[in-house]
Write a protein that holds these residues in place. Structure first.
Motif, PDB file in Angstrom:
ATOM      1  N   LYS A  19       0.805  -1.224   0.000  1.00  0.00           N
ATOM      2  CA  LYS A  19       0.000   0.000   0.000  1.00  0.00           C
ATOM      3  C   LYS A  19       0.835   1.268   0.000  1.00  0.00           C
ATOM      4  O   LYS A  19       0.281   2.377  -0.075  1.00  0.00           O
ATOM      5  N   GLY A  20       2.142   1.109   0.119  1.00  0.00           N
ATOM      6  CA  GLY A  20       3.012   2.279   0.144  1.00  0.00           C
ATOM      7  C   GLY A  20       2.951   3.061   1.436  1.00  0.00           C
ATOM      8  O   GLY A  20       3.371   4.219   1.478  1.00  0.00           O
ATOM      9  N   ILE A  21       2.435   2.444   2.508  1.00  0.00           N
ATOM     10  CA  ILE A  21       2.325   3.121   3.798  1.00  0.00           C
ATOM     11  C   ILE A  21       3.576   2.802   4.614  1.00  0.00           C
ATOM     12  O   ILE A  21       3.671   1.757   5.261  1.00  0.00           O
ATOM     13  N   ALA A  22       4.561   3.671   4.559  1.00  0.00           N
ATOM     14  CA  ALA A  22       5.805   3.446   5.296  1.00  0.00           C
ATOM     15  C   ALA A  22       5.551   3.644   6.789  1.00  0.00           C
ATOM     16  O   ALA A  22       4.972   4.664   7.198  1.00  0.00           O
ATOM     17  N   PRO A  23       5.949   2.693   7.633  1.00  0.00           N
ATOM     18  CA  PRO A  23       5.664   2.818   9.069  1.00  0.00           C
ATOM     19  C   PRO A  23       6.467   3.951   9.714  1.00  0.00           C
ATOM     20  O   PRO A  23       7.695   3.975   9.629  1.00  0.00           O
ATOM     21  N   GLU A  24       5.771   4.858  10.349  1.00  0.00           N
ATOM     22  CA  GLU A  24       6.418   5.937  11.102  1.00  0.00           C
ATOM     23  C   GLU A  24       6.599   5.544  12.557  1.00  0.00           C
ATOM     24  O   GLU A  24       7.567   5.948  13.203  1.00  0.00           O
ATOM     25  N   THR A  25       5.657   4.779  13.078  1.00  0.00           N
ATOM     26  CA  THR A  25       5.742   4.258  14.441  1.00  0.00           C
ATOM     27  C   THR A  25       5.228   2.817  14.442  1.00  0.00           C
ATOM     28  O   THR A  25       4.496   2.398  13.539  1.00  0.00           O
ATOM     29  N   ILE A  26       5.633   2.083  15.457  1.00  0.00           N
ATOM     30  CA  ILE A  26       5.114   0.738  15.704  1.00  0.00           C
ATOM     31  C   ILE A  26       4.509   0.741  17.101  1.00  0.00           C
ATOM     32  O   ILE A  26       5.150   1.194  18.064  1.00  0.00           O
ATOM     33  N   THR A  27       3.295   0.275  17.225  1.00  0.00           N
ATOM     34  CA  THR A  27       2.667   0.213  18.545  1.00  0.00           C
ATOM     35  C   THR A  27       3.303  -0.901  19.368  1.00  0.00           C
ATOM     36  O   THR A  27       3.539  -2.001  18.868  1.00  0.00           O
ATOM     37  N   ALA A  28       3.587  -0.600  20.635  1.00  0.00           N
ATOM     38  CA  ALA A  28       4.126  -1.597  21.562  1.00  0.00           C
ATOM     39  C   ALA A  28       3.241  -1.624  22.797  1.00  0.00           C
ATOM     40  O   ALA A  28       2.713  -0.591  23.225  1.00  0.00           O
TER      41      ALA A  28
END
Length: 570
Positions: A482-491
């Protein structure tokens, strides 16, 4: 070394041809010439026959295929087992699990039960993995390999006569997972009569290292690679796993009691926990914590009530945190950062892969690690880098992977207790400089295709007191498709009935508390700052590779310059 890659690339075409497809070639979006797939799907059993496209291929010694019935929470699927080898000495077992196609009764996917994608699974330690069920249950063609040997013993890499068993080493380091990826794509192509739309890798530790090797040496075959806690720089970090054992032997006379090591970790956390504005049992940036174990020396005002240390024990723990240095005081590799469980590598017995690595370094199957002293460590490290590290260590560039449009996502725990997470940061810093035109400290260009997330308080692949990363593979798929580069990852983590969430930030940023919100909620944090301070970067510069005994510090390899490290701080 790479002959097997060429062979299997041919097999992708030759195997499809034998399935009775038309003779005209097609070109994929990556420019690879492939023969078209068979006009119709094949049954699972046909894959092991002469019309299945695999039997008779170069290097294929044996093929079996059978439908595995559904069991418990696992779906029914087609399991294909392939024995691959280009010589009598090479025997790599590859397993491919395929969601049932329409001919075998599969429904609900793009073809039968298949979602149109492949997902290779990585191994751990010195072992591969043949467990393909997790991806198959999610609709993927799953694959695994045994790296050419059974079990997790790496000692056969050194022959009794002191020569290297390079077949064993290369099958473990690179050949096994290359055949796994290429064969899984070929089998999927034959079984479903269509090529996969997307191809992924998913691994941690050794599986993470395998992901980096695939990015560096098999560019264009994978669209996305999730490579967590990668055991890259295999020779250097495995050698460093023994540093603490040597230090304790020389300074204390043997291993320090586990309770004392645990107390030293707890004391470091208590001293530095609040530096980020939140007391949560986690050191956000362990490299910035300067707590010394000398505070725990028995009789000192700061000593704990129980499990205090002798001066020699305190010195040993400080040296474990600092990491191995040569007699000139130059850093050879990184230590276990404060807040990390020390006992994993520094318990009553050494970690088994560390002692094996000393035998690899010296090409001596009977080498006794207890003969190595603190001052002698650099010589063992140099023997490893000169003798075998060019074969085992994962430090190549990502030029072709980048050019082919691949995406690489990595999570590393800031308190990884088996690898030294600073090794991963070291590589990321190098790649950032490479793709920013040689400018140090600039990460924008590398983040276009390669993103690193550091997880405070998280151990090796998972565990530890820090919030645990969630849905990393899903983030990779969204980035690729989808071309959605992750800016954050939920932890997230739940402890004592309290759930804490945090954003994991794109390195070199970190999560910053807003000072007023609920400290257990990710909404009270934002990503910012820069963990790549001059002080931290310059402190991480290593002595020149292959010249560990008395070489100069290699600032370029450290992603910085001598001038930057000499410049006074403002």
């Amino acid at each position: 070394m790479f002959r097997s890659f060429v062979t299997l690339s041919c097999l992708l075409g030759a195997g499809v041809l034998s399935a009775g497809a038309a003779s005209a070639t097609q070109t994929t979006e990556r420019g690879r010439a492939l023969l078209p797939p068979p006009p119709e799907p094949l049954s699972c059993g046909q894959l092991a026959g002469p019309g299945g496209g695999i039997v008779g291929g170069a290097g294929i010694k044996n093929v079996s295929a059978a439908v595995i019935p559904a069991n418990g929470g696992n779906v029914s699927y087609c399991q294909v087992d392939i024995l691959y080898g280009e010589s009598p000495e090479q025997n790599i077992n590859v397993r491919v699990g395929l969601p049932l196609n329409s001919l075998d009764g599969g429904v609900g996917g793009v073809q039968g039960a298949w979602n149109g994608r492949t997902q290779g699974i990585g191994g751990g330690g010195c072992a591969g993995s043949l467990n393909v069920l997790p991806p198959v249950n999610a609709g993927y063609v799953g694959s695994g390999n045994d790296t050419g040997h059974v079990g997790g013993n790496c000692d056969p890499a050194v022959n009794p006569d002191g020569t290297y068993n390079l077949q064993f080493i290369n099958d473990f380091i690179r050949n096994g997972m290359k055949q796994q990826v290429l064969l899984s794509k070929a089998v999927a192509n034959a079984y479903y009569a269509r090529r996969p739309s997307y191809n992924y890798w998913n691994g941690c530790s050794t599986g993470g290292r395998q992901g980096y090797v695939l990015a560096q040496e098999l560019a264009g075959e994978l669209d996305g690679i999730l490579a967590n806690a990668p055991a890259m720089y295999w020779t250097r970090f495995q050698t460093a796993q023994m540093w603490g054992q040597i230090v304790m032997k020389d300074l204390v006379g043997g291993p320090i009691e586990g309770a004392k090591l645990s107390q030293a970790t707890a004391s470091a956390v208590a001293a530095c926990d609040g530096d980020d504005g939140v007391v949560d049992g986690v050191i956000d940036e362990p490299r910035a914590c300067t707590f010394s174990a000398t505070a725990n020396i028995c009789g000192s005002p700061t000593a704990p009530e129980a499990n205090c240390l002798s001066p020699a024990e305190a010195q040993a723990i400080d040296m474990i945190w600092d990491g191995p240095r040569n007699p000139d005081g130059n850093r050879i590799w990184f230590g276990l950062d404060r807040g990390t469980v020390i006992n994993s590598l520094n318990g009553s017995t050494p970690f088994f892969l560390g002692t094996t690595q000393f035998r690899w370094n010296t090409a001596d199957p009977n080498f006794d690690w207890t003969t190595v002293t603190i001052d002698g460590y650099a010589d063992i490290a140099q023997q490893g880098s000169q003798n075998i590290a060019d074969v085992t260590d994962t430090f190549g560039n990502l030029d072709q992977f980048r050019r082919k449009g691949g995406k690489l996502l990595t999570m590393v725990g800031a308190n990884d207790n088996l690898i030294m997470p600073q090794g991963v940061l070291h590589y990321y810093r190098q790649m950032a400089r490479r793709y920013s035109g040689g400018q140090p400290g600039r990460f924008g260009a590398v983040q276009d295709f390669y993103r690193l997330f550091r997880a405070p308080g998280v151990g090796h692949c998972a565990g530890g007191p820090g919030p645990q990363p969630q849905n990393l593979f899903g983030a990779l798929v969204d980035w690729v498709e989808k071309g959605i580069a992750p800016e954050t990852i939920t932890a997230q983590i739940t402890s004592n009935g309290v759930t804490r969430t945090r954003p994991l930030c794109l390195y070199p940023q970190t999560a910053i508390y807003d000072g007023v919100g609920d400290p257990n909620s990710a909404e009270s944090f934002h990503c910012g700052g820069n963990l790549e301070t001059t002080e931290e970067v310059c402190d991480s510069v290593l002595v020149k590779y292959k010249d560990e005994v008395d070489g100069r510090l290699d600032y370029r390899a450290g992603g910085t310059t001598l001038g930057a490290c000499r410049r006074p701080a403002r």
